[in-house]
Design an enzyme around this catalytic site. Structure first.
Site, PDB file in Angstrom:
ATOM      1  N   GLY A  77       2.742  -1.081   4.263  1.00  0.00           N
ATOM      2  CA  GLY A  77       2.805   0.340   3.960  1.00  0.00           C
ATOM      3  C   GLY A  77       4.249   0.773   3.737  1.00  0.00           C
ATOM      4  N   GLY A  78       4.863   1.322   4.774  1.00  0.00           N
ATOM      5  CA  GLY A  78       6.210   1.894   4.659  1.00  0.00           C
ATOM      6  C   GLY A  78       7.218   0.973   3.985  1.00  0.00           C
ATOM      7  N   ASN A 124       0.883  -1.165   0.000  1.00  0.00           N
ATOM      8  CA  ASN A 124       0.000   0.000   0.000  1.00  0.00           C
ATOM      9  C   ASN A 124       0.921   1.216   0.000  1.00  0.00           C
ATOM     10  OD1 ASN A 124      -1.755   2.082   0.516  1.00  0.00           O
ATOM     11  ND2 ASN A 124      -2.258   1.444   2.614  1.00  0.00           N
ATOM     12  N   TRP A 125       1.082   1.790  -1.183  1.00  0.00           N
ATOM     13  CA  TRP A 125       2.039   2.905  -1.295  1.00  0.00           C
ATOM     14  C   TRP A 125       1.542   4.180  -0.637  1.00  0.00           C
ATOM     15  CZ3 TRP A 125       4.386   3.041  -6.949  1.00  0.00           C
ATOM     16  CH2 TRP A 125       5.097   1.867  -7.182  1.00  0.00           C
ATOM     17  N   LYS A 126       0.258   4.243  -0.342  1.00  0.00           N
ATOM     18  CA  LYS A 126      -0.350   5.470   0.187  1.00  0.00           C
ATOM     19  C   LYS A 126      -0.048   6.637  -0.759  1.00  0.00           C
ATOM     20  CE  LYS A 126      -0.143   3.374   4.688  1.00  0.00           C
ATOM     21  NZ  LYS A 126      -0.188   3.541   6.131  1.00  0.00           N
ATOM     22  N   HIS A 167      -9.624   1.326   4.345  1.00  0.00           N
ATOM     23  CA  HIS A 167      -8.367   1.503   5.079  1.00  0.00           C
ATOM     24  C   HIS A 167      -8.614   2.457   6.252  1.00  0.00           C
ATOM     25  CE1 HIS A 167      -4.341   2.747   6.160  1.00  0.00           C
ATOM     26  NE2 HIS A 167      -3.930   1.620   5.605  1.00  0.00           N
ATOM     27  N   GLU A 213      -5.793  -4.816  10.248  1.00  0.00           N
ATOM     28  CA  GLU A 213      -4.768  -3.817  10.521  1.00  0.00           C
ATOM     29  C   GLU A 213      -5.115  -3.076  11.816  1.00  0.00           C
ATOM     30  OE1 GLU A 213      -2.579  -2.583   6.643  1.00  0.00           O
ATOM     31  OE2 GLU A 213      -4.357  -1.364   6.842  1.00  0.00           O
ATOM     32  N   SER A 241       3.077  -2.072  10.370  1.00  0.00           N
ATOM     33  CA  SER A 241       4.518  -2.122  10.647  1.00  0.00           C
ATOM     34  C   SER A 241       5.127  -3.501  10.402  1.00  0.00           C
ATOM     35  CB  SER A 241       4.818  -1.625  12.062  1.00  0.00           C
ATOM     36  OG  SER A 241       4.388  -0.280  12.207  1.00  0.00           O
ATOM     37  N   GLU A 290      -7.050   4.868   7.375  1.00  0.00           N
ATOM     38  CA  GLU A 290      -6.851   6.296   7.073  1.00  0.00           C
ATOM     39  C   GLU A 290      -8.061   6.881   6.349  1.00  0.00           C
ATOM     40  OE1 GLU A 290      -2.963   5.805   5.279  1.00  0.00           O
ATOM     41  OE2 GLU A 290      -2.216   5.208   7.252  1.00  0.00           O
ATOM     42  N   GLY A 332       2.092   2.324  10.674  1.00  0.00           N
ATOM     43  CA  GLY A 332       3.055   3.415  10.531  1.00  0.00           C
ATOM     44  C   GLY A 332       3.691   3.856  11.835  1.00  0.00           C
TER      45      GLY A 332
HETATM   46  P1  PGA Z   1       2.580   0.260   7.635  1.00  0.00           P
HETATM   47  O1  PGA Z   1       1.155   0.523   6.929  1.00  0.00           O
HETATM   48  O2  PGA Z   1       3.130  -1.026   7.082  1.00  0.00           O
HETATM   49  O3  PGA Z   1       3.414   1.459   7.247  1.00  0.00           O
HETATM   50  O4  PGA Z   1       2.330   0.195   9.100  1.00  0.00           O
HETATM   51  C1  PGA Z   1       0.271  -0.531   6.683  1.00  0.00           C
HETATM   52  C2  PGA Z   1      -0.994   0.010   6.056  1.00  0.00           C
HETATM   53  O5  PGA Z   1      -1.420   1.116   6.410  1.00  0.00           O
HETATM   54  O6  PGA Z   1      -1.603  -0.640   5.185  1.00  0.00           O
END
Ligand code: PGA
Length: 246
Positions: A230-231, A9-11, A92, A164, A209, A94, A170
């Site tokens: 994500g990251g 998930n590149w966001k 998600h 999640e 994470s 967010e 994050g």
């Molecule tokens: P993260 O994000 O791996 O940076 O914690 C995961 C996500 O939001 O899908």
């Protein structure tokens, strides 16, 4: 046997130049899992061009619940299929937190994705306050049941669930393998209450994470079928390292 899926998930990250490098490296990597990247809308054409014909699939991070029309700024499910998307994230945290998406909105997006032939990745998870109040099970069950009620359990034969925990996204804090497994088992059991066969087949990813260093132990849990990353998905070696932990 469920094939493990590792989805990036590149966001809201990337540029044409950075993506070109990342996509090439991901495409060139060998992985023990199915790989997918969920990129920002403007880069779908680039993902399609770079990944077409490879073992890596691609998708988006959100869609409109509407099919078409006067919805300024929205992107429909059928537009994503024009760009060869396989997956789309829905719900998600967010989107839920920063954009006010309710369980009903998420359920409508899930249905819109499926009706266009996309595989929705339904994201669910509790906040830190909810975990500390011991209502994790209630929260993820409520989020799941909103979709079960609208689309029915059979819809999960063509869907992915991502657990999640919001407090792990994050933040560098990861759920312990046991904490994650407990919730994954609960999610699968809730699907099984409606249909045991669908529950046995649905992939439930862990997200929050996940890194090459903690992926192996998480992936070894009975009900963890991959990761939503994500990251670490922005660094090809980390993303492939997670996939190879499968
Ligand atoms: P993260 O994000 O791996 O940076 O914690 C995961 C996500 O939001 O899908």
């Amino acid at each position: 046997m469920r094939t493990k899926l590792v989805a990036g998930n590149w966001k809201m990250n990337g540029s044409l130049a950075l993506n070109a490098e990342l996509l090439k490296a991901v495409r060139a990597g060998k992985a023990a899992a199915e790989l997918a990247v969920c990129v920002p809308f403007p880069y779908l054409a680039q993902a399609q061009a770079e990944l077409h014909g490879s073992h890596v699939t691609w998708g988006a991070q959100d869609i409109s619940a509407q099919a078409q029309g006067a919805f300024t700024g929205e992107v429909s499910a059928s537009m994503l299929t024009d760009f060869g998307c396989t997956y789309v994230l829905v719900g998600h945290s967010e989107r839920r937190t920063l954009h006010g998406e309710t369980d009903a909105v998420v359920a409508a997006k899930f249905a819109a994705a499926q009706s266009a032939g996309l595989i929705p990745v339904l994201c669910i998870g509790e906040t830190l306050a909810e975990r500390e109040s011991n209502i994790t099970a209630e929260v993820v069950t409520r989020q799941l049941e909103a979709v079960l009620a609208k689309s029915g359990v059979a819809a999960f034969a063509n869907a992915v669930i991502a657990y999640e925990p919001v407090w792990a996204i994050g933040t560098g804090l990861t759920a312990t393998p046991a904490q994650a497994q407990d919730v994954h088992a609960l999610i699968r059991a809730r699907v099984a209450r409606d249909d045991a066969t669908v529950a046995a087949g649905v992939r439930i990813l862990y997200g929050g994470s996940m890194k090459p260093g903690n992926a192996r132990e998480l992936m070894q849990q009975a009900d963890i079928d991959g990761g939503l990353i994500g990251g670490a998905a922005l660094v090809a070696t980390d993303f492939l390292g997670i996939a190879n932990a499968c």
